[in-house]
Scaffold this active site. Structure first.
Site, PDB file in Angstrom:
ATOM      1  N   HIS A   1       3.731   2.900  12.735  1.00 14.91           N
ATOM      2  CA  HIS A   1       2.903   4.099  12.840  1.00 14.91           C
ATOM      3  C   HIS A   1       3.691   4.682  14.438  1.00 14.91           C
ATOM      4  O   HIS A   1       2.281   5.790  14.666  1.00 14.91           O
ATOM      5  CB  HIS A   1       1.492   3.622  13.994  1.00 14.91           C
TER       6      HIS A   1
ATOM      7  N   ASP B   1      -0.042   4.434   1.578  1.00 14.91           N
ATOM      8  CA  ASP B   1      -0.742   5.652   2.071  1.00 14.91           C
ATOM      9  C   ASP B   1       0.052   5.169   3.273  1.00 14.91           C
ATOM     10  O   ASP B   1       0.155   4.153   3.684  1.00 14.91           O
ATOM     11  CB  ASP B   1      -2.216   5.175   2.248  1.00 14.91           C
TER      12      ASP B   1
ATOM     13  N   GLU C   1       3.587  -6.308   3.766  1.00 12.81           N
ATOM     14  CA  GLU C   1       4.162  -6.313   5.179  1.00 12.81           C
ATOM     15  C   GLU C   1       4.385  -6.356   5.748  1.00 12.81           C
ATOM     16  O   GLU C   1       5.174  -7.788   6.220  1.00 12.81           O
ATOM     17  CB  GLU C   1       2.238  -6.427   5.964  1.00 12.81           C
TER      18      GLU C   1
ATOM     19  N   ASP D   1       6.473   0.499   7.620  1.00 14.13           N
ATOM     20  CA  ASP D   1       4.490  -0.258   7.199  1.00 14.13           C
ATOM     21  C   ASP D   1       4.715   0.970   6.264  1.00 14.13           C
ATOM     22  O   ASP D   1       3.619   2.310   6.454  1.00 14.13           O
ATOM     23  CB  ASP D   1       4.583  -0.094   8.071  1.00 14.13           C
TER      24      ASP D   1
ATOM     25  N   HIS E   1       0.876  -0.784  -0.125  1.00  9.57           N
ATOM     26  CA  HIS E   1       0.576  -0.230  -0.275  1.00  9.57           C
ATOM     27  C   HIS E   1       0.948   1.065  -0.056  1.00  9.57           C
ATOM     28  O   HIS E   1       2.003   0.984   0.120  1.00  9.57           O
ATOM     29  CB  HIS E   1      -0.251  -0.006   1.530  1.00  9.57           C
TER      30      HIS E   1
ATOM     31  N   GLU F   1      -4.947   2.283   2.828  1.00 10.02           N
ATOM     32  CA  GLU F   1      -4.895   0.666   3.630  1.00 10.02           C
ATOM     33  C   GLU F   1      -5.119   0.903   4.604  1.00 10.02           C
ATOM     34  O   GLU F   1      -5.827   0.192   5.332  1.00 10.02           O
ATOM     35  CB  GLU F   1      -4.011  -0.498   2.775  1.00 10.02           C
ATOM     36  N   GLU F   2      -4.641   2.000   5.630  1.00 10.59           N
ATOM     37  CA  GLU F   2      -4.765   2.721   7.016  1.00 10.59           C
ATOM     38  C   GLU F   2      -5.361   2.391   7.287  1.00 10.59           C
ATOM     39  O   GLU F   2      -6.064   2.549   8.149  1.00 10.59           O
ATOM     40  CB  GLU F   2      -3.459   3.161   6.604  1.00 10.59           C
TER      41      GLU F   2
END
Length: 386
Positions: free
Chosen positions: A360, A75, A165, A105, A73, A137-138
């Site tokens: 994150h 984003d 991932e 990530d 992903h 995705e997030e």
């Protein structure tokens, strides 16, 4: 492109695009599109409803079935309010780590996937390497399903999908399903001194929260299925993380809203939990309407991510186990687009560089060693396509 950029140079460029999920990712997509075109590789965009975001996929090599998809992903989560000691939009190397938003990530994997394009062309693959980069995705793996559907319609079917991932390069063969219900409790306002004449949306929401607690206790007491038993926790959980409501301390609340989420391990049935919730909310709605016609409960299930279920002799799992030499059992409780690929008939596995614990976080990082091992793994993967 006369000179192919290194994987690290690609990572630097990808991280420089602040593709927070609330914002557009089109600048990054345009850069990837130009990068691929420099090697003579055509790509296809799949836009969201606003036209401000797009997924992109490409086929590198011959247009035949049996290739491998590398999926990631584009984003990232916000950096607002986080105490960063480096610039989150610039990759900073320090003490064997690469710092920057998305390095772990999962722009680290995206960069490695893109770095495989010239290598696949140089090796002359006889089966294609397919690249798939999604958006949003997030916020619930929203962008992957329309992208995958478009791939099914326009590309030869790949034999395996590798979702990169962060897993410390361990083959993950199962992950949770998840779904979110947006719940709105409607009350009827009166002065709190006249409480019996009103309906407090907050008080009634408390009954739903008690249902959540009771449901969690019931699920913890259940004997998990053999597949669910490999997860931690080995049972479904229900969670409310934020709640809003009320006007003043002396007025019965007219509204109370919150999001109620289920995380369901492979081996359990999402439908039974959604049905149990909807039965409870339907009964509560009917009861509140008998107290006042303006009162009640409304709800909507705004998205769901399917589980990745371990496959018996799955092509993707077999391939990655052979390349990594790892035959252990690895499952995770977060969700990915792997289940969405699997739903559409692909054999899927999760395997990527980095530790999900860094995702994150402020000063997000991926170890240089993991990045390099990830590149070596993907080179071995491309070699299997020759």
């Amino acid at each position: 492109m006369a000179n192919s950029p290194t994987a690290r140079e690609i990572l630097d460029r990808l991280v420089s695009f602040p593709t927070v999920s609330r914002d557009s990712n089109l600048e990054l997509i345009s850069w990837v599109e130009t990068y691929l075109a420099g090697f003579g590789v055509a790509s296809r965009r799949v836009y969201d409803a606003t036209g401000k975001k797009a997924a992109l996929y490409a086929n590198v090599g011959p247009e035949v079935a049996g290739g491998v998809v590398l999926s990631g992903h584009t984003d990232v989560v916000p950096v607002d309010g986080q105490a960063w000691t480096t610039d989150p939009w610039t990759v900073t190397e320090k003490d064997g780590r690469l710092y920057g938003r998305g390095t772990c990530d999962m722009k680290g994997f995206d960069a490695l996937a893109l770095a495989m394009v010239p290598y696949a062309l140089e090796r002359g693959v006889s089966r294609p390497l397919q690249l798939a980069f999604s958006y949003d995705e997030e916020i619930g793996c929203i962008g992957a399903p329309p992208m995958i559907d478009d791939m099914v319609a326009h590309l030869p079917r790949a034999a395996a999908a590798l979702i990169g991932e962060p897993s410390m390069l361990r083959p993950v063969t199962g992950h949770n399903a998840s779904t979110i219900h947006e719940v709105h409790v409607h009350g009827f306002e009166v002065h709190s001194s006249k409480l019996p004449q009103g309906v407090s949306a907050i008080h009634e929401a408390g009954r739903i929260l008690q249902w959540v607690n009771d449901r969690n206790a019931m699920l913890m007491a259940e004997t998990p299925s053999p597949i669910s038993a490999t997860f931690d926790p080995p049972h479904t959980t229900v969670h409310v993380g934020m709640i809003q409501g009320g006007t003043a301390h002396n007025i019965t609340a007219r509204d109370c809203t919150f999001k109620l989420g289920f995380r369901v391990p492979a081996g359990d049935d999402m439908a039974r939990h959604s049905k149990a919730l909807e039965t409870f909310l339907t009964d509560l709605d009917a009861e509140l309407k008998t107290r006042h016609p303006e009162a009640g409960v409304s709800w909507v299930c705004n998205h769901g991510v399917p589980a990745l279920t371990p496959e018996t002799d799955g092509t993707a799992e077999t391939l990655i186990r052979r390349l990594t030499g790892d035959n252990g059992t690895h499952v995770v409780t977060y969700g990915t687009e792997a289940g969405q690929f699997q739903e559409r008939g692909y054999s899927a596995v999760v395997c990527g560089p980095g530790d999900i614990a860094q995702a994150h976080q402020p000063d997000e990082w991926i170890a240089v060693d993991q990045f390099q091992k990830g590149e070596a793994l993907l080179r071995r993967l491309v070699d299997t396509l020759v």
